[in-house]
Design a protein around this motif. Sequence first.
Motif, PDB file in Angstrom:
ATOM      1  N   UNK A 193       0.818  -1.226   0.000  1.00 48.25           N
ATOM      2  CA  UNK A 193       0.000   0.000   0.000  1.00 48.25           C
ATOM      3  C   UNK A 193       0.846   1.268   0.000  1.00 48.25           C
ATOM      4  N   UNK A 194       2.157   1.122   0.048  1.00 49.89           N
ATOM      5  CA  UNK A 194       3.030   2.295   0.121  1.00 49.89           C
ATOM      6  C   UNK A 194       3.675   2.643  -1.216  1.00 49.89           C
ATOM      7  N   UNK A 195       3.202   2.016  -2.287  1.00 50.88           N
ATOM      8  CA  UNK A 195       3.749   2.304  -3.604  1.00 50.88           C
ATOM      9  C   UNK A 195       4.953   1.462  -3.981  1.00 50.88           C
ATOM     10  N   UNK A 196       5.469   0.662  -3.053  1.00 52.27           N
ATOM     11  CA  UNK A 196       6.613  -0.199  -3.363  1.00 52.27           C
ATOM     12  C   UNK A 196       6.154  -1.407  -4.179  1.00 52.27           C
ATOM     13  N   UNK A 197       7.104  -2.074  -4.856  1.00 48.93           N
ATOM     14  CA  UNK A 197       6.784  -3.229  -5.689  1.00 48.93           C
ATOM     15  C   UNK A 197       6.581  -4.464  -4.808  1.00 48.93           C
ATOM     16  N   UNK A 198       5.406  -5.082  -4.856  1.00 47.74           N
ATOM     17  CA  UNK A 198       5.197  -6.295  -4.046  1.00 47.74           C
ATOM     18  C   UNK A 198       5.972  -7.479  -4.606  1.00 47.74           C
TER      19      UNK A 198
END
Length: 204
Positions: free
Chosen positions: A40-45
């Motif tokens: 949810x923080x914009x990082x790549x899962x």
Amino acid sequence: KTPPVTIVRNVPKGWQREVTVNLETVDEGGSGVSAIYYTTDGSIPTASSEHKILPEMDEVMKLEGEVKFLEQDGVYLLKFFSQDNAGNIESVKQAANYIQLDKTSPTLEIISKSKEQAFSGALPMIIISGTADDQNGSGLKLVEIQITPQGTSPSEDSWLIANGTSDWLYSFIPDFVLPSEKAYVVHVRATDNAGNKKGITDTI
């Protein structure tokens, strides 16, 4: 060799006080969905991401789950992908827009209040001013005011909109006389763009 296909539903636009987004993935005719991974923080899962949705049984062709945004106020970007039981991995996708969360009410203060009489026998003009702030939130939408006799609750359809928001003022001539020996209550409330409200009272 075909990875699952994931879609996202119910992503709101604009500022919200609470948000629940739905993720749904389908592996039709495949080995079944292994998991949905998301951030949810914009990082790549990745497959080692903390947030995931898992099936309750093996060889599930369709998997659904909710993503509840319960974090502190802020702006979030949902990214996600799915993997099937054969190890096929979907390309990372993201929600169409940012999720804006504001659960905190504005601050509000009455700075001054006064009664000014233009001439003898005239109804007094009520002048009330103050400040409001929605620091780091969705921003102030409006400040409203209402005056009632002491012991009387404000009416929802009788709020008057003040001039300004962060520095607000309202002046008006009431349609009733304010006897000096009787107390009246000044009700003020501030509303931000997410719908959070803050109310305060004072006497006049």
